[in-house]
Design a protein around this motif. Structure first.
Motif, PDB file in Angstrom:
ATOM      1  N   ARG A   1       0.927  -1.119   0.085  1.00  0.00           N
ATOM      2  CA  ARG A   1      -0.002  -0.039  -0.182  1.00  0.00           C
ATOM      3  C   ARG A   1       0.753   1.216   0.148  1.00  0.00           C
ATOM      4  O   ARG A   1       1.741   1.191   0.954  1.00  0.00           O
ATOM      5  CB  ARG A   1      -0.855  -0.133   1.291  1.00  0.00           C
TER       6      ARG A   1
ATOM      7  N   SER B   1      -7.976  17.623 -13.780  1.00  0.00           N
ATOM      8  CA  SER B   1      -8.549  16.671 -12.822  1.00  0.00           C
ATOM      9  C   SER B   1      -9.006  17.642 -11.565  1.00  0.00           C
ATOM     10  O   SER B   1      -8.321  18.630 -11.057  1.00  0.00           O
ATOM     11  CB  SER B   1      -7.354  15.787 -12.431  1.00  0.00           C
TER      12      SER B   1
ATOM     13  N   THR C   1      -8.940  16.706  -5.398  1.00  0.00           N
ATOM     14  CA  THR C   1      -8.960  15.572  -4.611  1.00  0.00           C
ATOM     15  C   THR C   1      -9.790  16.113  -3.215  1.00  0.00           C
ATOM     16  O   THR C   1      -8.957  16.869  -2.529  1.00  0.00           O
ATOM     17  CB  THR C   1      -8.012  14.623  -4.479  1.00  0.00           C
TER      18      THR C   1
ATOM     19  N   GLY D   1     -10.922  14.604   0.196  1.00  0.00           N
ATOM     20  CA  GLY D   1     -10.445  13.491   1.165  1.00  0.00           C
ATOM     21  C   GLY D   1      -9.300  12.580   0.645  1.00  0.00           C
ATOM     22  O   GLY D   1      -8.250  13.070   0.457  1.00  0.00           O
ATOM     23  N   VAL D   2      -9.869  11.308   0.414  1.00  0.00           N
ATOM     24  CA  VAL D   2      -8.974  10.430  -0.154  1.00  0.00           C
ATOM     25  C   VAL D   2      -9.394   9.701  -1.584  1.00  0.00           C
ATOM     26  O   VAL D   2     -10.681   9.632  -1.381  1.00  0.00           O
ATOM     27  CB  VAL D   2      -8.247   9.344   0.435  1.00  0.00           C
ATOM     28  N   ASP D   3      -8.505   9.047  -2.613  1.00  0.00           N
ATOM     29  CA  ASP D   3      -9.066   8.359  -3.679  1.00  0.00           C
ATOM     30  C   ASP D   3      -8.076   7.240  -3.828  1.00  0.00           C
ATOM     31  O   ASP D   3      -7.053   7.261  -3.000  1.00  0.00           O
ATOM     32  CB  ASP D   3      -8.956   9.192  -4.653  1.00  0.00           C
ATOM     33  N   PHE D   4      -8.435   6.416  -4.449  1.00  0.00           N
ATOM     34  CA  PHE D   4      -7.520   5.039  -4.417  1.00  0.00           C
ATOM     35  C   PHE D   4      -7.535   4.457  -5.993  1.00  0.00           C
ATOM     36  O   PHE D   4      -8.254   4.922  -6.680  1.00  0.00           O
ATOM     37  CB  PHE D   4      -8.173   4.096  -3.678  1.00  0.00           C
ATOM     38  N   PHE D   5      -6.498   3.946  -6.149  1.00  0.00           N
ATOM     39  CA  PHE D   5      -6.109   3.095  -7.519  1.00  0.00           C
ATOM     40  C   PHE D   5      -5.313   2.140  -7.251  1.00  0.00           C
ATOM     41  O   PHE D   5      -4.875   1.986  -6.241  1.00  0.00           O
ATOM     42  CB  PHE D   5      -5.293   4.192  -8.223  1.00  0.00           C
ATOM     43  N   SER D   6      -5.173   1.323  -8.357  1.00  0.00           N
ATOM     44  CA  SER D   6      -4.276   0.128  -8.025  1.00  0.00           C
ATOM     45  C   SER D   6      -3.771  -0.283  -9.426  1.00  0.00           C
ATOM     46  O   SER D   6      -4.558  -0.156 -10.381  1.00  0.00           O
ATOM     47  CB  SER D   6      -5.230  -1.102  -7.410  1.00  0.00           C
TER      48      SER D   6
ATOM     49  N   LYS E   1       0.987  -6.487  -6.293  1.00  0.00           N
ATOM     50  CA  LYS E   1       0.043  -5.457  -6.516  1.00  0.00           C
ATOM     51  C   LYS E   1       0.150  -4.086  -5.541  1.00  0.00           C
ATOM     52  O   LYS E   1       0.394  -4.117  -4.494  1.00  0.00           O
ATOM     53  CB  LYS E   1      -1.137  -6.043  -6.043  1.00  0.00           C
TER      54      LYS E   1
ATOM     55  N   GLN F   1      -1.274  -0.785  -4.034  1.00  0.00           N
ATOM     56  CA  GLN F   1      -2.669  -0.200  -4.038  1.00  0.00           C
ATOM     57  C   GLN F   1      -2.433   1.050  -3.570  1.00  0.00           C
ATOM     58  O   GLN F   1      -1.608   1.720  -2.670  1.00  0.00           O
ATOM     59  CB  GLN F   1      -3.385  -0.556  -2.487  1.00  0.00           C
TER      60      GLN F   1
ATOM     61  N   TRP G   1      -2.833   5.166  -2.702  1.00  0.00           N
ATOM     62  CA  TRP G   1      -3.867   6.021  -2.172  1.00  0.00           C
ATOM     63  C   TRP G   1      -3.626   7.428  -2.538  1.00  0.00           C
ATOM     64  O   TRP G   1      -2.544   7.991  -2.172  1.00  0.00           O
ATOM     65  CB  TRP G   1      -4.019   5.807  -0.580  1.00  0.00           C
TER      66      TRP G   1
ATOM     67  N   TYR H   1      -4.671   7.537   6.912  1.00  0.00           N
ATOM     68  CA  TYR H   1      -3.950   6.566   6.044  1.00  0.00           C
ATOM     69  C   TYR H   1      -2.403   6.411   5.940  1.00  0.00           C
ATOM     70  O   TYR H   1      -1.799   5.562   5.358  1.00  0.00           O
ATOM     71  CB  TYR H   1      -4.572   6.828   4.544  1.00  0.00           C
TER      72      TYR H   1
END
Lengths: 213, 457
Positions: free
Chosen positions: A10, A37, A40, A42-47, A59, A61, A63, A78
């Motif tokens: 992560r 874009s 943002t 708060g938070v966003d996520f991608f992977s 993998k 993850q 944030w 986080y």
């Protein structure tokens, strides 16, 4: 069907507002550059999966966090569960570079008892003519904090892959050497489904991790 | 086929002109290769298709007439017929009436009438350069595909900058929060800057106080409240989220702070706002609960959700057909979460939070449950004020709208207000001259740009 991965790391991406955090992540995970874009909130996520050695996939993850100061109370939650991080500043914005120290302090406090492996990223390096931070001073600062330094551009896709995969490799090495271990109740590193191979470091260790810096 | 669709769409609305004469943006933006907007002003959006599924014109007319009637004596309406207002808000306010209704519902209109010239003053004040710089960085990123916000020099972006700056001058302790941008932008799409400003002030003042304040404690609390409600409304999803450690702040932050404006299809957003401005914050919770239920509400849906990212991905990719305005709003109105439930959970969760974090300062007591409560509070304040000052200015200076007799359309039985067009008394230049076409509909839906100009008061 879920691709097979060895570990899940992560990562967290932090830095001042408008240094290009979301764009960098988008370029890495989606392979395209977004002209605009949304800020943002708060938070966003991608992977994304990264192959660090033939057949060995990690993998990631990722944030993404809001840069605006007032969201810190949300984003700092986080830090604790991140094993690695990209600390961005904008090479055309001196202030964002000056704030690097503050960001590091912030993470140090809130990642406790863990520590995050950071890489310092000078972003928007395609805008070299408007540069306000020299490569030399950024490298010096990074060295002082025991971080690597890399310059990237999401627009021109410069070093974006390298920034993420180098960091992933470094963390992988630390995991292999047992300096970072999987721990229950900590999301930083997770073991994936691994056929035929058993890694000693995958066993759950409950002791505190050692210092990485 | 897109072209066919938009043609069909145009003809249903009786629109053939490119209204570039009004929207200075279209000139500033030059002749872009693709300038087709949907009925909400988004370029290349697909709401044009939604446009075909709009309620029939007669129904819209009927609703417009009712809103006209109700808003023309708003004090009486709110004092005696709030239930009616609520029901009509749930059905959706006609787009031509939003500019008039939203400020009345949220109390922004009353606020504005009490503070004449204040906005001008705020707008003219230079503002804190640091805030200005921060805001400026975000201005081009708010709805960049809406025709109003395309051009850096257009009235959209300039207006937004002024409005957000004015807010930082008005409430310096709050300053500018990045989540304000989209909310202000949606308001600006519908009404002039001054009204939009007072609506913004009210939305934060009475609707969801504190949520843009720096420590973000309001969102922390609302997140906990949301989870507690979810536990009751959809235990399956609740268990799943707990099991995978998906905290509420991962998804509700943007929902609540931007009032869903960045999350859902635009027509749905407007409907949510209609309901939110009339029924208050419980609507925001209800919408969120429905979204979670749609994404994670059954074992089948949870089967391939093996982690945090997969779960969040699921929440992010709810099929669009389930998010259509009528479908979603029907579900939202069915959620068994009342004002009292929200208030009770707030108390419980606040006590819990304060135990864990003694420094937690936020208190949601000022939150007013709905438009009626806001109205009553303003009336009370007014009464107290006038006792002090004797001759207080009346709170409700509602601009008059002149109703024209209908252009000989075969009138259906029931209501004699059907089929009427109306235009604004003070701005005759903006009425449509070529009107009278069958199926023509007054209001911004028909215009290509600057939707609120149509209903200028």
């Amino acid at each position: 069907m879920e691709a097979i991965w060895l570990y899940q790391f992560r990562l967290i991406v932090i830095g001042d507002s408008t240094v290009g955090k979301s764009c960098l992540i988008r370029r890495f995970t989606e392979g395209r550059f977004a002209q605009v874009s949304d800020p943002t909130v708060g938070v966003d996520f991608f992977s994304r999966l990264v192959e660090i050695e033939p057949g060995k996939r990690i993998k990631l993850q990722i944030w993404d966090t809001a840069g605006q100061e007032r969201f810190r109370s949300i984003t700092r939650a986080y830090y604790r569960n991140s094993v690695g991080g990209l600390l961005l500043f904008d090479i055309t914005n001196r202030r964002s570079f000056q704030n690097v120290h503050e960001w590091l302090e912030e993470t140090k406090v809130h990642a406790q008892p863990y520590q995050i492996v950071f890489v310092l990223v000078g972003h928007k390096c395609d805008l070299d003519t408007q540069r306000q931070v020299t490569r030399h001073e950024a490298e010096k600062l990074a060295a002082a904090y025991g971080m690597k330094y890399i310059e990237t551009s999401a627009r021109d896709a410069i070093n974006v892959e390298k920034a993420f995969t180098d960091l992933t490799r470094d963390i992988y090495e630390l995991v292999k050497r047992g300096e970072i271990s999987i721990q229950e109740g900590w999301e930083g590193v997770k073991s994936g489904f691994v056929p035929n191979v058993v890694h000693s470091s995958e066993e759950v260790v409950k002791s505190d991790r050692r210092c990485l810096c | 086929t897109l072209e066919e669709l938009s043609d069909a769409f145009d003809s249903t609305l009786g629109r053939h002109d490119d209204s570039s004469s009004l929207g200075s943006d279209s000139e500033l933006n030059g002749a872009a290769p693709y300038r087709q907007t949907d009925r909400y002003g988004f370029l290349g959006g697909n709401s044009a298709q939604d446009g075909l599924a709009q309620p029939p014109v007669e129904l819209v007319r009927h609703r417009e007439a009712r809103w006209l009637e109700m808003t023309s004596h708003w004090e009486k309406t709110m004092a005696r017929r709030y239930k009616k207002v609520k029901v009509l808000c749930r059905k959706g306010i006609p787009s031509s009436m939003r500019a008039r209704c939203w400020p009345l519902l949220c109390g922004g209109q009353a606020n504005m009438n009490c503070n004449q010239n204040k906005y001008k003053e705020l707008e003219e004040s230079p503002g804190d350069p640091q805030w200005l710089e921060t805001i400026e960085k975000d201005i081009h990123r708010q709805f960049p595909f809406h025709e109003m916000f395309l051009s850096p020099e257009g009235h959209g972006q300039r207006g937004l900058l002024q409005l957000l700056k004015a807010y930082t001058v008005y409430r310096p302790h709050e300053g500018y929060c990045q989540a304000q941008g989209p909310v202000a932008a949606v308001l600006l799409m519908h009404m002039p800057a001054e009204q939009a400003f007072w609506c913004l002030v009210q939305i934060r003042g009475a609707g969801t106080p504190g949520s843009w304040l720096p420590p973000q404690e309001a969102v922390l609390l609302d997140g906990e409240v949301f989870v507690a409600l979810l536990r009751r409304v959809c235990p399956k999803a609740y268990k799943h989220l707990q099991k995978h450690g998906v905290g509420p702040l991962l998804y509700v932050t943007e929902w609540f702070l931007c009032l869903y404006s960045r999350t859902l299809p635009f027509p749905t957003v407007l409907r949510i706002w209609d309901a939110f401005l009339s029924e208050g914050v419980k609507v925001l919770f209800r919408v969120g609960l429905v979204l979670v239920r749609l994404a994670l509400g059954s074992s089948e849906k949870l089967r391939d959700c093996t982690g945090v990212v997969e779960t969040l991905e699921k929440l992010r990719s709810i099929p669009v057909r389930l998010l259509q305005e009528d479908t979603l709003m029907a579900e939202v109105n069915d959620v068994a979460v009342s004002d009292r439930d929200v208030a009770r959970e707030c108390r419980v969760q606040l006590a819990k939070l304060r135990k864990v974090r003694p420094d937690f300062r936020y208190s949601p007591e000022q939150r007013l449950p709905n438009a009626k409560a806001i109205f009553d509070a303003q009336q009370l304040e007014d009464a107290q004020q006038s006792r002090k000052e004797k001759h207080a200015a009346p709170t409700f200076l509602i601009p008059e709208i002149v109703v024209d007799p209908p252009p000989q359309v075969p009138v259906k039985k029931k209501l004699d207000t059907r089929g009427k067009t109306f235009h604004v008394a003070q701005r005759p230049t903006l009425t449509r001259e070529q009107g009278g076409r069958e199926g023509e509909e007054p209001g911004p839906a028909k215009r290509n740009s600057a939707p609120y100009l149509e209903t200028y008061f």
